[in-house]
Scaffold this active site. Structure first.
Site, short mmCIF file in Angstrom:
data_model
loop_
_atom_site.label_atom_id
_atom_site.label_comp_id
_atom_site.label_asym_id
_atom_site.label_seq_id
_atom_site.Cartn_x
_atom_site.Cartn_y
_atom_site.Cartn_z
N LYS A 1 0.83 -1.22 0.00
CA LYS A 1 0.00 0.00 0.00
C LYS A 1 0.86 1.27 0.00
O LYS A 1 0.62 2.19 -0.76
CB LYS A 1 -0.93 0.03 1.23
CG LYS A 1 -1.88 -1.15 1.33
CD LYS A 1 -2.73 -1.07 2.57
CE LYS A 1 -2.00 -1.14 3.89
NZ LYS A 1 -1.36 -2.43 4.21
N ARG B 1 11.79 -2.48 10.23
CA ARG B 1 10.78 -2.03 11.19
C ARG B 1 10.64 -3.02 12.33
O ARG B 1 10.71 -4.22 12.13
CB ARG B 1 9.42 -1.89 10.47
CG ARG B 1 9.14 -0.47 10.07
CD ARG B 1 7.97 -0.35 9.15
NE ARG B 1 6.74 -0.98 9.62
CZ ARG B 1 5.58 -0.86 8.99
NH1 ARG B 1 5.49 -0.16 7.87
NH2 ARG B 1 4.50 -1.46 9.46
N ARG C 1 0.12 -9.81 12.82
CA ARG C 1 -0.52 -8.73 12.07
C ARG C 1 -1.44 -9.31 10.97
O ARG C 1 -2.51 -8.79 10.71
CB ARG C 1 0.53 -7.82 11.44
CG ARG C 1 1.20 -6.93 12.47
CD ARG C 1 2.49 -6.35 11.97
NE ARG C 1 2.33 -5.47 10.84
CZ ARG C 1 3.31 -5.23 9.95
NH1 ARG C 1 4.49 -5.81 10.06
NH2 ARG C 1 3.09 -4.40 8.97
P1 AP5 Z 1 4.90 -1.62 1.71
O1 AP5 Z 1 4.57 -0.66 0.63
O2 AP5 Z 1 5.76 -1.11 2.85
O3 AP5 Z 1 3.59 -2.37 2.27
P2 AP5 Z 1 2.34 -1.85 3.10
O4 AP5 Z 1 1.13 -2.53 2.53
O5 AP5 Z 1 2.32 -0.34 3.15
O6 AP5 Z 1 2.68 -2.50 4.50
P3 AP5 Z 1 2.64 -1.95 5.97
O7 AP5 Z 1 3.34 -2.99 6.81
O8 AP5 Z 1 3.18 -0.55 6.07
O9 AP5 Z 1 1.16 -1.96 6.28
P4 AP5 Z 1 0.54 -2.11 7.65
O10 AP5 Z 1 -0.86 -1.86 7.23
O11 AP5 Z 1 0.77 -3.32 8.42
O12 AP5 Z 1 1.36 -1.07 8.53
P5 AP5 Z 1 1.07 0.44 8.90
O13 AP5 Z 1 2.33 1.18 8.74
O14 AP5 Z 1 -0.17 0.94 8.23
O15 AP5 Z 1 5.60 -2.89 1.03
C1 AP5 Z 1 6.11 -3.97 1.80
C2 AP5 Z 1 7.45 -4.47 1.22
O16 AP5 Z 1 7.22 -5.09 -0.04
C3 AP5 Z 1 8.47 -3.35 0.94
O17 AP5 Z 1 9.75 -3.88 1.20
C4 AP5 Z 1 8.30 -3.04 -0.54
O18 AP5 Z 1 9.53 -2.58 -1.10
C5 AP5 Z 1 7.92 -4.40 -1.11
N1 AP5 Z 1 6.93 -4.35 -2.19
C6 AP5 Z 1 5.81 -3.59 -2.25
N2 AP5 Z 1 5.10 -3.86 -3.35
C7 AP5 Z 1 5.78 -4.84 -3.99
C8 AP5 Z 1 5.54 -5.59 -5.17
N3 AP5 Z 1 4.44 -5.39 -5.92
N4 AP5 Z 1 6.44 -6.55 -5.52
C9 AP5 Z 1 7.54 -6.79 -4.75
N5 AP5 Z 1 7.81 -6.13 -3.61
C10 AP5 Z 1 6.95 -5.17 -3.23
O19 AP5 Z 1 0.70 0.28 10.46
C11 AP5 Z 1 1.66 -0.08 11.43
C12 AP5 Z 1 0.99 -0.12 12.80
O20 AP5 Z 1 0.46 1.20 13.13
C13 AP5 Z 1 -0.21 -1.06 12.95
O21 AP5 Z 1 0.19 -2.39 13.21
C14 AP5 Z 1 -0.93 -0.39 14.14
O22 AP5 Z 1 -0.29 -0.68 15.35
C15 AP5 Z 1 -0.78 1.07 13.86
N6 AP5 Z 1 -1.86 1.63 13.02
C16 AP5 Z 1 -1.71 2.22 11.79
N7 AP5 Z 1 -2.91 2.60 11.31
C17 AP5 Z 1 -3.84 2.25 12.24
C18 AP5 Z 1 -5.26 2.34 12.31
N8 AP5 Z 1 -5.95 2.91 11.31
N9 AP5 Z 1 -5.89 1.86 13.41
C19 AP5 Z 1 -5.19 1.31 14.44
N10 AP5 Z 1 -3.85 1.17 14.43
C20 AP5 Z 1 -3.18 1.63 13.34
#
Ligand code: AP5
Length: 218
Positions: A13, A155, A166
């Protein structure tokens, strides 16, 4: 253009939102990035959310909703925005509807093995937040961000046991949100199982098909 990107952790994402943000000139708002920055700065909000974020638990709704409400009031959101990682609960989705109107929700999908592989190879820049992957999107110089020269780190919540947790949490919590947006006719599924070079143009095509033309380059 008010977009929401949803999908399991690690599906990409942040990677796709960052690309769309550049093409359309609208901010990419990641609640996860906001929390990680607050934790790094040691702010009061950072202290409140640290434990949840590092264990891969959801931060309480009241805290997240308030953070997003304030962020969406900022000037740069007037022309639109991409919300990445919000909403994650029905309560958040309902609160978002009271704050603003959403135009489209992209629901990214890929098999679990692909997601686990992406998360376990992810590196992020501790200075500017740019995202890399050891194998799929490596930096030019190992351990150094191409964009700002900052150090790349893993991370805290990308440890294997936290990744599993997760993903389980996502499965339990997300079905009602997907249903919520599907019923509103806002949801578009996007296959994200291939490389980013394929998925990013696919996302841009979906946006164009829904009537969102990128601004003309000056
Ligand atoms: P990346 O783009 O980093 O993936 P992502 O989907 O953004 O993953 P996140 O882990 O950031 O999502 P998340 O929802 O768990 O975490 P968030 O930060 O929102 O890509 C992943 C990897 O793959 C990278 O290395 C990239 O280079 C590679 N890649 C990407 N696309 C690719 C492709 N097509 N092919 C190959 N490689 C690829 O949340 C973290 C924490 O914050 C949560 O656990 C929670 O504690 C808190 N939090 C955040 N939002 C909320 C909310 N709304 N409510 C409650 N708690 C929340």
């Amino acid at each position: 253009m008010r977009l929401v990107f949803i999908g399991p952790p690690g599906i990409g994402k942040g990677t796709y939102a960052s690309a769309v943000s550049k093409v359309y000139g609208i901010p990419h708002i990641s609640t996860g990035d906001i929390f990680r920055e607050e934790i790094k700065q040691g702010t009061e909000l950072g202290r409140k959310v640290k434990e949840y974020v590092e264990r891969g638990e959801l931060v309480p709704d009241e805290i997240v909703i308030e953070v997003v409400r304030k962020r969406l009031l900022q000037e740069d959101c007037k022309r639109g925005f991409i919300l990445d990682g919000f909403p994650r609960t029905l309560k958040q989705a309902e609160a978002l509807d009271k704050i603003t109107k959403i135009d489209l929700v992209l629901n990214f999908k890929a098999p679990d093995e692909v997601i686990i592989e992406r998360l376990s190879g992810r590196l992020i820049c501790s200075k500017c937040g740019a995202i890399y992957h050891r194998k799929w999107m490596p930096p030019k110089k190992p351990g150094i961000c191409d964009k700002c020269g900052g150090p790349l780190i893993t991370r805290e919540d990308d440890r294997p046991e936290v990744i599993r947790h997760r993903l389980e949490l996502f499965r339990r919590q997300f079905a009602p949100i997907i249903e919520y947006y599907r019923r509103k006719g806002l949801l578009v599924d996007v296959d994200a199982s291939e490389q980013a070079e394929i998925v990013v143009p696919r996302v841009l095509k979906v946006l164009e098909e829904h009537g969102f033309k990128p601004p003309a380059k000056s």
